[in-house]
Design a protein around this motif. Structure first.
Motif, mmCIF file in Angstrom:
data_model
loop_
_atom_site.group_PDB
_atom_site.id
_atom_site.type_symbol
_atom_site.label_atom_id
_atom_site.label_comp_id
_atom_site.label_asym_id
_atom_site.label_seq_id
_atom_site.Cartn_x
_atom_site.Cartn_y
_atom_site.Cartn_z
ATOM 1 N N LYS A 291 0.836 -1.208 0.000
ATOM 2 C CA LYS A 291 0.000 0.000 0.000
ATOM 3 C C LYS A 291 0.872 1.260 0.000
ATOM 4 N N ALA A 292 1.766 1.326 -0.991
ATOM 5 C CA ALA A 292 2.791 2.374 -0.997
ATOM 6 C C ALA A 292 2.205 3.778 -1.003
ATOM 7 N N ILE A 293 1.068 3.981 -1.673
ATOM 8 C CA ILE A 293 0.492 5.323 -1.750
ATOM 9 C C ILE A 293 0.053 5.794 -0.369
ATOM 10 N N LYS A 294 -0.333 4.844 0.496
ATOM 11 C CA LYS A 294 -0.788 5.191 1.841
ATOM 12 C C LYS A 294 0.271 4.922 2.905
ATOM 13 N N ASP A 295 1.510 4.745 2.488
ATOM 14 C CA ASP A 295 2.585 4.500 3.444
ATOM 15 C C ASP A 295 2.781 5.713 4.352
ATOM 16 N N HIS A 296 3.365 5.473 5.539
ATOM 17 C CA HIS A 296 3.531 6.540 6.535
ATOM 18 C C HIS A 296 4.339 7.715 5.997
ATOM 19 N N ASP A 297 5.314 7.442 5.150
ATOM 20 C CA ASP A 297 6.175 8.504 4.630
ATOM 21 C C ASP A 297 5.842 8.887 3.194
ATOM 22 N N ALA A 298 4.732 8.390 2.680
ATOM 23 C CA ALA A 298 4.348 8.692 1.310
ATOM 24 C C ALA A 298 3.788 10.119 1.218
ATOM 25 N N PRO A 299 3.682 10.674 -0.008
ATOM 26 C CA PRO A 299 3.211 12.059 -0.167
ATOM 27 C C PRO A 299 1.844 12.326 0.470
ATOM 28 N N CYS B 239 0.615 -3.382 -8.869
ATOM 29 C CA CYS B 239 -0.801 -3.186 -9.194
ATOM 30 C C CYS B 239 -1.646 -4.368 -8.739
ATOM 31 N N CYS B 240 -2.954 -4.189 -8.883
ATOM 32 C CA CYS B 240 -3.882 -5.219 -8.419
ATOM 33 C C CYS B 240 -3.796 -6.505 -9.232
ATOM 34 N N ASP B 241 -3.214 -6.453 -10.445
ATOM 35 C CA ASP B 241 -3.029 -7.681 -11.233
ATOM 36 C C ASP B 241 -1.639 -8.271 -11.008
ATOM 37 N N ASP B 242 -0.931 -7.778 -9.983
ATOM 38 C CA ASP B 242 0.376 -8.283 -9.566
ATOM 39 C C ASP B 242 1.515 -7.835 -10.469
ATOM 40 N N THR B 243 1.269 -6.936 -11.408
ATOM 41 C CA THR B 243 2.355 -6.360 -12.193
ATOM 42 C C THR B 243 2.898 -5.147 -11.448
ATOM 43 N N THR B 244 4.129 -4.763 -11.797
ATOM 44 C CA THR B 244 4.738 -3.591 -11.159
ATOM 45 C C THR B 244 4.869 -2.468 -12.176
ATOM 46 N N LYS B 245 4.828 -1.248 -11.662
ATOM 47 C CA LYS B 245 5.009 -0.100 -12.541
ATOM 48 C C LYS B 245 5.465 1.083 -11.705
ATOM 49 N N THR B 246 5.972 2.090 -12.391
ATOM 50 C CA THR B 246 6.360 3.327 -11.739
ATOM 51 C C THR B 246 5.347 4.400 -12.077
ATOM 52 N N ILE B 247 4.847 5.079 -11.041
ATOM 53 C CA ILE B 247 3.923 6.176 -11.267
ATOM 54 C C ILE B 247 4.535 7.465 -10.723
ATOM 55 N N ILE B 248 4.041 8.581 -11.219
ATOM 56 C CA ILE B 248 4.435 9.893 -10.724
ATOM 57 C C ILE B 248 3.272 10.451 -9.916
ATOM 58 N N THR B 249 3.553 10.914 -8.694
ATOM 59 C CA THR B 249 2.494 11.470 -7.850
ATOM 60 C C THR B 249 2.770 12.938 -7.548
ATOM 61 N N VAL C 192 -5.493 16.270 -2.240
ATOM 62 C CA VAL C 192 -5.765 15.785 -3.588
ATOM 63 C C VAL C 192 -4.461 15.240 -4.152
ATOM 64 N N ILE C 193 -4.541 14.047 -4.757
ATOM 65 C CA ILE C 193 -3.352 13.366 -5.285
ATOM 66 C C ILE C 193 -3.563 13.087 -6.766
ATOM 67 N N LEU C 194 -2.601 13.479 -7.568
ATOM 68 C CA LEU C 194 -2.622 13.186 -9.001
ATOM 69 C C LEU C 194 -1.664 12.037 -9.278
ATOM 70 N N LEU C 195 -2.129 11.049 -10.070
ATOM 71 C CA LEU C 195 -1.295 9.914 -10.443
ATOM 72 C C LEU C 195 -1.092 9.906 -11.954
ATOM 73 N N GLN C 196 0.137 9.733 -12.377
ATOM 74 C CA GLN C 196 0.451 9.558 -13.796
ATOM 75 C C GLN C 196 1.293 8.300 -13.955
ATOM 76 N N ASP C 197 0.992 7.539 -14.983
ATOM 77 C CA ASP C 197 1.658 6.259 -15.209
ATOM 78 C C ASP C 197 2.946 6.491 -15.980
ATOM 79 N N LEU C 198 4.073 6.513 -15.266
ATOM 80 C CA LEU C 198 5.357 6.747 -15.909
ATOM 81 C C LEU C 198 5.747 5.574 -16.785
ATOM 82 N N THR C 199 5.430 4.365 -16.328
ATOM 83 C CA THR C 199 5.742 3.171 -17.128
ATOM 84 C C THR C 199 5.029 3.236 -18.465
ATOM 85 N N GLU C 200 3.778 3.636 -18.446
ATOM 86 C CA GLU C 200 2.996 3.730 -19.668
ATOM 87 C C GLU C 200 3.571 4.794 -20.588
#
Length: 301
Positions: free
Chosen positions: A211-219, A239-249, A265-273
């Motif tokens: 749950k990296a987005i909700k981690d104690h030290d996350a943005p 991700c929920c399908d068990d794949t990994t990716k890098t996102i920009i927050t 408010v948090i904006l997510l962009q898919d850097l991997t994509e």
């Protein structure tokens, strides 16, 4: 004060210039209460100005300098202390005129020494419960106001946010996710969640690997805890399908009319994509260049 704060033992401010009397009060009350000591009216007022968690005040009447009556009047003049119950305890001033003066100064009870410890303990418990309930109601009202403000902000942002090429999350002051856009589900490869917990938080949206987005030290945590904004921070998620990716927050705290943090408010962009698109584009350009070279060579033969 957090909602968990109401599970603590009540805090009783005991004010007496005699240390032996403070020890006696602590012996009677410490099992069910936290005792905060003060040896003068001035020290008691300083404590009350520095803290907002005192539930009951036990106040000796006969003290050098500022006596208990004057201390009570000054305490009641502090805006945050108007509703704190004050109980006078005295071995001298227990005649009727002094008792009346104690009530006039803002006291709700008046004990003469020696007092019955069981009765004192029970009454302090009752007065502390009054204060607790009042604080709980105030906290609940504050939470309702913040939720309403957050919903208003969410509605105003929705039209703009839906048009952005990014996923958008809106969280409350506790970091609970209360609103998302469809792009979030696409980025995290999850079905749009409909289930919510008892606090209204949307369940099942975050990454499965810690749950990296909700981690104690996350943005998100830094935004609601410290009011700290962050921009274009890379985050590796599973991700929920068990794949990994890098996102920009990018995260911004949201503040209510009283300037308190009501959410983020948090904006997510898919850097991997983005990289995949760039790589595909480069591959197409390479193929076109190769095809062009091949055509030129064919034409020269």
């Amino acid at each position: 004060m957090s909602s968990n704060g109401y599970l603590r033992k009540p805090n009783v401010l005991a004010v007496d210039d005699q240390p032996a009397n403070l020890l006696a009060l602590e012996a009677v009350l410490e099992t069910e209460h936290n005792i905060v000591r003060a040896i003068s009216g001035d020290e008691a007022i300083a404590i009350l100005e520095a803290r907002d968690d005192i539930d009951v005040i036990l106040l000796d009447v006969q003290m050098p300098g500022m006596d208990g009556f004057e201390t009570a009047e000054r305490i009641k003049a502090i805006a945050t202390c108007e509703d704190i119950p004050i109980v006078f305890i005295t071995a001298v001033y227990y005649e009727h005129p002094h008792i009346k003066r104690g009530y006039a100064a803002g006291g709700i009870d008046y004990f003469g020494k020696p007092f019955d410890p069981d009765i004192l303990r029970m009454k302090i418990g009752i007065y502390a419960s009054f204060r607790h309930r009042a604080q709980m109601l105030k906290e609940r009202e504050r939470q309702v106001r913040e939720s309403e403000e957050l919903l208003k902000v969410g509605r105003k942002l929705s039209a703009v946010l839906e048009s952005l090429p990014a996923g958008v999350l809106i969280a409350d002051a506790e970091g609970r996710i209360v609103q998302t856009t469809e792009e979030v589900s696409r980025i995290l490869k999850s079905v749009e969640p409909a289930e919510r917990d008892a606090y209204g938080e949307i369940l099942g949206w975050w990454d499965t690997g810690g749950k990296a987005i909700k981690d104690h030290d996350a943005p998100l945590a830094r935004a609601v805890r410290d009011g700290q904004a962050s921009h274009s921070k890379p985050l590796r998620i599973r991700c929920c399908d068990d794949t990994t990716k890098t996102i920009i927050t990018s995260t911004l705290p949201l503040r209510g009319l009283d300037k308190r943090i009501v959410g983020a408010v948090i904006l997510l962009q898919d850097l991997t994509e983005t990289k995949e698109i760039e790589e595909a584009f480069e591959e197409r350009v390479t193929n076109l260049v190769g095809l062009s070279v091949e055509l030129e060579q064919t034409g020269t033969r």
